[in-house]
Write a protein that holds these residues in place. Structure first.
Motif, PDB file in Angstrom:
ATOM      1  N   GLN A 157       0.825  -1.211   0.000  1.00 56.99           N
ATOM      2  CA  GLN A 157       0.000   0.000   0.000  1.00 56.99           C
ATOM      3  C   GLN A 157       0.859   1.260   0.000  1.00 56.99           C
ATOM      4  OE1 GLN A 157      -2.964   0.117   3.152  1.00 56.99           O
ATOM      5  NE2 GLN A 157      -3.427   2.250   2.585  1.00 56.99           N
ATOM      6  N   GLU A 158       1.951   1.234   0.769  1.00 57.00           N
ATOM      7  CA  GLU A 158       2.858   2.365   0.847  1.00 57.00           C
ATOM      8  C   GLU A 158       3.467   2.659  -0.537  1.00 57.00           C
ATOM      9  OE1 GLU A 158       5.123   1.801   4.507  1.00 57.00           O
ATOM     10  OE2 GLU A 158       6.533   3.315   3.754  1.00 57.00           O
ATOM     11  N   TYR A 159       3.944   1.604  -1.181  1.00 58.98           N
ATOM     12  CA  TYR A 159       4.531   1.765  -2.511  1.00 58.98           C
ATOM     13  C   TYR A 159       3.510   2.379  -3.471  1.00 58.98           C
ATOM     14  CZ  TYR A 159       8.726  -1.104  -1.527  1.00 58.98           C
ATOM     15  OH  TYR A 159       9.913  -1.596  -1.049  1.00 58.98           O
ATOM     16  N   GLU A 160       2.286   1.864  -3.393  1.00 57.41           N
ATOM     17  CA  GLU A 160       1.272   2.346  -4.332  1.00 57.41           C
ATOM     18  C   GLU A 160       0.967   3.821  -4.112  1.00 57.41           C
ATOM     19  OE1 GLU A 160      -1.751  -0.609  -3.902  1.00 57.41           O
ATOM     20  OE2 GLU A 160      -0.942  -1.850  -5.536  1.00 57.41           O
ATOM     21  N   GLU A 161       0.965   4.216  -2.845  1.00 57.19           N
ATOM     22  CA  GLU A 161       0.729   5.637  -2.550  1.00 57.19           C
ATOM     23  C   GLU A 161       1.868   6.514  -3.062  1.00 57.19           C
ATOM     24  OE1 GLU A 161      -2.024   4.874   1.381  1.00 57.19           O
ATOM     25  OE2 GLU A 161      -0.085   5.895   1.618  1.00 57.19           O
ATOM     26  N   ALA A 196       1.539   6.922  -6.804  1.00 57.35           N
ATOM     27  CA  ALA A 196       0.440   7.810  -7.196  1.00 57.35           C
ATOM     28  C   ALA A 196       0.843   9.267  -7.062  1.00 57.35           C
ATOM     29  CB  ALA A 196      -0.785   7.525  -6.336  1.00 57.35           C
ATOM     30  N   LYS A 197       1.776   9.544  -6.129  1.00 55.04           N
ATOM     31  CA  LYS A 197       2.173  10.928  -5.892  1.00 55.04           C
ATOM     32  C   LYS A 197       3.549  11.255  -6.473  1.00 55.04           C
ATOM     33  CE  LYS A 197       1.461  10.598  -1.399  1.00 55.04           C
ATOM     34  NZ  LYS A 197       1.454  10.956   0.039  1.00 55.04           N
ATOM     35  N   GLY A 242      -8.674  10.485  -6.464  1.00 62.10           N
ATOM     36  CA  GLY A 242      -7.949   9.335  -7.000  1.00 62.10           C
ATOM     37  C   GLY A 242      -8.658   8.669  -8.159  1.00 62.10           C
TER      38      GLY A 242
END
Lengths: 662, 662
Positions: free
Chosen positions: B158-162, B165-166, B306
């Motif tokens: 989840q951290e990687y995906e966030e 995205a940014k 998002g």
């Protein structure tokens, strides 16, 4: 003070002509609010439109008319490419630095400037009239302020004059020697200058973030075309001859640019590279279409005699006399002439000057410049060089790329040839590590030697040959070697094309066109106190920035609809127009557009609202005709396309004689 | 492997689409015989023609249609100008160096690449299907070769995906922290990389021979327009609003360019700077003409959630909802859309995406990108920003140039104002060198203070004021100073215009147009063994590189005359044509020209020689009609001008059904 000669023979100080161009924003110094930077100019709206129209005509006249293959390559060019082309080593001017003031002079200009100033001082001392050579004056970076009236020896005068005549021929060493010999100093301070050093005229930069890949801004578009030769030949389905063409910015980091648009650091070029088989005299299939065209030539021999008289003859004659090297070169000289005529350059101020042998690159076969005369003198605006096979050859050699043409011969080439063969299976075990040297030695033997050896082999059953590296000789029995004569048939031919390169400096052409199009009317008395000269730029409609000015008689809202209809109708015909509904008089509005070179004006008045008729005004004669909107629009379209002239229109439509309201 | 979706919905591997483009020389890597240099491309003949036609349409659609003031400025720009604009300080990307190998990575791309690889490895370890995100893949410099199938914690995923995205929001420090936190290494070697440093994306060079004058190649054409604002306003006779426009090359020294034509180091831009009064809501006089036009919007709020869903609404509604900031911005979004439609961009693959607050420059009021979808994903091809008064303000402040508008107010501004006056004749002798400081102090007093002091002066007959620098106080008697309320009337108003800037990346539009125009026919069986896919580029005739292909049935010399007549007739109508008299079959010649996007073909056969009729072929349907030369030429002209379609022509002229000779 330099003087612009108008197309009607009027003389105008250049400064007032320049002020018209700046006022109407044809061009303006770049970044002027930051103080301006020499050699950089912006084109404003009418300059851009002129530029676009000229480029459009160029594309039609050259690229479309002859199916040339246009390419568009980057200005950023890696160092390696420009090393191969010779630009990294040789594309330089000589400069001298004054170590005290830090000033930098272009060495040839410095010598020229000082010697000319001394010659003027001499004339003054002798009480002679000083003829200011405008052209050379304008080229100078810095006027020598203190022309001392010192009389020189006659021999010195002659020496100076000879130096000036040959000023383009000196290299850095020569210029340094002249500076010492004639004690040439910084003209502003009298201080010594250092010996000339070469300054490469290319802008340098780094490509990418590593700092390892040096690049330059291209000084010409040509190299981008040459490196694409194999792809272009493929695209042309192997057909020869063919031409590529490129329109784009090039860059030269001039030491001290001046002369307005004529010497700038960034400029638009349009270049053609016509690739032609060097065999067969470089004929051109369409030469017959142009051979009758007469040009003004200033050939090499005339210049060698120190003269500048023009020889007028047809290009057909010039080629048949071998004054112009070949048909293809001649064809392009004629086509260049037609192009310049078409966009409005004065043919009486156009000449074709041949390069002297020492002006040309060593590889060039012949080179002619189309020179146009302006207040800066005769200026090279188009070059047309036969670059031989130089560029393709050096790039092919450097990269191994096949920058050549392979053609099937009409008639296969047949000949006999001695061939030698070593039986490697036997030679290997026998000679071991020498076997390869023996094979090489055999393959390097001349035809004569092979013939001799074949006889020897037949007579003695063996030959002995020398191994070049070791100077040892080895004996070869006839079971090891065969030497026979074979019939050879070669069906293809490989050659590196030669290149004829017409190269246009669009900015220089534009500046000259502005001068050649310019004239003025004396201000009429009627306009209260207004007797100033009113400038007119008589561009041909085909290149004029705007074709039609639409003028409502006043701000009456009734005129709006008529103007809209007119604008739409003209746009449908593909004719650009512009409305001027400012509150000044019609006469003033037309005067502004005469300065902008707008060839036609249409006035909408109260009558127009009633019966759909409008008046059409001709910029050059200020005569007017009147007819319905459709008729007027069609007449404009026909004149803009160059199919009819104002004289034709005037014959067909009734004149309108009411005075312009000033 | 990235897939190009054809306009008919067919999927093609991009590599085979690219090979068509290279084979037909639409574009090609520059200096390829020298090994090629990333981020530099040449346009070949069809690419140049497409480029010229698109620029021509752009000029008509924007500059001519709205009387914009075109300017053409140098690419070479002095450092001072770009310091003022902020580019010297801020126009940079972050890069990381691997000190061992010397490799340089763009920091955001490196983080993106490594984290995506880990996420893929995680999916693999979880046994999930890996969806290759083509768009992101293609953007990567270097594939991470060893995707290890390592399962990650759910929280880490989840951290990687966030972070991904940014990814566009991080600055150098953030990226450096991510590299440390996630132990991101050189993907090729596993070696450490140094912390990110800023790399300015402008190409740097020196102007002139001194080495003292630094310059850059412009990263946009806008600054050249801003510095000319005062001249352009003059040229426009002080009329507001107005727009300037520029078409020219810009340069960005990308750290590691890829994605073909979409990210290059030198590119053609077409930019408009529309100057508008910031008061009155930035209305546009012609907004009514476009307000009904519907666009696909991806607004800021949707993105913040998002999501990427499109809102389709009219531009009138978008402005009235304040989703698009103002009418002028909205007007240009609609005009951009119409332009893209006109040249053949697929409207279903066009969207307008609003910038997030942190994407925009701090001064921008609003910004929308026209994004076009291709095999590289959604790519920004046109930006449309409201730059507020930023640029004019900073240049005016730096140079003192009057980059503002002064207008006569419709209603004069009337107000009362306290004014103070020192009697200098008396104050001078009395206060000597302090007199000026006293005068300055008085003139710097606020309206409130002046009112108070006027009362004091009336009551006490004197005032005392402080001299700011010295903190001394002085007393002024009433004979030395007067403080009075005056009625002021101001007839003029001065303001710095705001700028709406539509900015087109022509190369990106061309690449996308190529993808959007592409589809293929299955090869017919008849051509022996020839069942390959036959590519077609269905450009609208208006931008097609060549409009008509002229094809003789064979090399029979009788056809020559007919071909010449045809070519001349078309040229007179202003239609470009090209002859293909190569010896391959007519079918093959047409197939070649389908790949080149030539919309029409005319075949000359034996019948043509007898009765002057020819067949006309439509590229997209391959249907043919037959009629006399004049009729056919007029039909072509009408279709090229966009007045009629092939369907119209087919209705009017008799079909010709003879098969193409393959």
């Amino acid at each position: 003070m330099a003087t612009v000669t108008s197309k009607t023979g009027q003389a105008v100080e250049r400064v007032s002509f320049d002020s018209l161009l700046k006022r109407r924003l044809f061009y303006t110094p770049s970044f002027e609010i930051y103080g301006g930077y020499s050699g950089l100019f912006d084109y404003g709206p009418p300059g851009c439109a002129l530029l676009t129209n000229i480029v459009d005509q160029w594309r039609k006249h050259f690229i479309l008319e002859e199916d040339m293959l246009e390419v568009d390559c980057p200005a950023i060019t890696p160092e390696e490419v420009l090393k191969t082309s010779g630009h990294v080593e040789k594309f330089a001017d000589w400069m001298c630095k004054d170590p005290k003031t830090g000033e930098i002079f272009r060495a040839d200009h410095l010598v020229e400037e000082v010697l000319e100033a001394r010659l003027k001082g001499d004339k003054e001392a002798r009480g002679q009239r000083i003829e200011v050579d405008e052209a050379k004056d304008a080229k100078k970076k810095k006027k020598v302020k203190d022309i001392k009236a010192v009389k020189l020896d006659d021999a010195v005068v002659q020496e100076y004059e000879e130096v000036l005549a040959k000023i383009d021929n000196y290299d850095g060493k020569d210029l340094g020697a002249l500076i010492v010999k004639y004690q040439i100093k910084n003209p502003g301070t009298g201080g010594d200058v250092l010996p000339p050093v070469a300054f490469n005229l290319m802008f340098e930069t780094n490509i990418g973030p590593t700092g390892q890949l040096k690049g330059y801004l291209r000084p010409e578009t040509a190299q981008g075309q040459f490196v694409n030769f194999a792809k272009l030949l493929d695209f042309n389905q192997q057909g020869m001859p063919f031409a590529s063409a490129s329109i784009g910015k090039s860059f030269r980091n001039e030491i001290s640019p001046r002369s307005g648009l004529l010497r700038v650091r960034e400029f638009l070029m349009a270049e053609i590279e016509h690739f032609v088989d060097p065999e067969g005299g470089k004929k051109h299939a369409r030469f017959d279409e142009v051979k009758h065209i007469e040009l003004d030539f200033l050939d090499r021999n005339t210049q060698l005699e120190g003269k500048t008289n023009i020889t007028r003859m047809s290009i057909g004659e010039a080629v048949s006399l071998k004054m112009v090297d070949n048909e293809t070169l001649g064809y392009f000289l004629a086509r260049i002439h037609l192009f310049l005529l078409r966009i409005g350059i004065d043919p009486k101020r156009t000449r074709f000057r041949q390069h002297m042998a020492n002006e040309m690159a060593h590889y060039a076969a012949d080179c002619w410049d189309a020179e146009l005369q302006s207040s800066y003198g005769w200026i090279e605006c188009v070059g047309c060089a036969d670059r031989s096979a130089y560029d393709l050859t050096v790039h092919a050699k450097k990269t191994g790329a096949p920058l050549h043409v392979r053609q099937v011969r009409d008639e296969p080439l047949k000949f006999e040839q001695w061939e030698v063969a070593l039986d490697k299976k036997k030679a290997g075990p026998k000679f071991k590590k020498d076997a390869k040297a023996i094979d090489d030695a055999l393959n390097n033997l001349s035809q004569e030697l092979l013939e001799k050896l074949s006889l020897e082999l037949r007579e003695k059953g063996k030959v002995d040959i020398e191994l070049p590296e070791t100077e040892r000789r080895v004996e070869l029995e006839k079971d090891l070697v065969t030497i026979e004569k074979h019939q050879k048939v070669i069906h293809t031919r490989e050659f590196t094309p030669n290149v004829i390169e017409p190269s246009f400096g669009i900015g220089r052409i534009i500046y000259t066109l502005l001068e050649h199009s310019y004239w003025y009317r004396e201000g009429t008395e009627k306009a209260a106190g207004d007797t100033e000269k009113r400038g007119v730029l008589s561009f041909p409609p085909i290149v004029a920035p705007t074709k039609v000015l639409l003028v409502p008689l006043s701000n009456n809202p009734d005129f709006k609809l008529s103007l809209q209809k007119l604008g739409t109708r003209l746009r449908h015909l593909g004719v650009s127009s512009r409305v001027d509904d400012s509150s000044v008089s019609i006469g003033r509005r037309y005067a502004r557009n005469d300065e902008l070179g707008t060839p036609f004006g249409v006035t909408v008045d109260f009558q127009s609202v009633k019966d759909d008729t409008v008046t059409l005004r001709d910029r050059d004669s200020t005569k007017q005709v009147r007819a319905d909107v459709d008729t007027i629009c069609n007449a404009i379209k026909s004149m803009v396309d160059g199919k009819t002239s104002w004289a034709d229109t005037q014959k067909e439509l009734p004149e309108f004689t009411q005075q312009e309201v000033d």
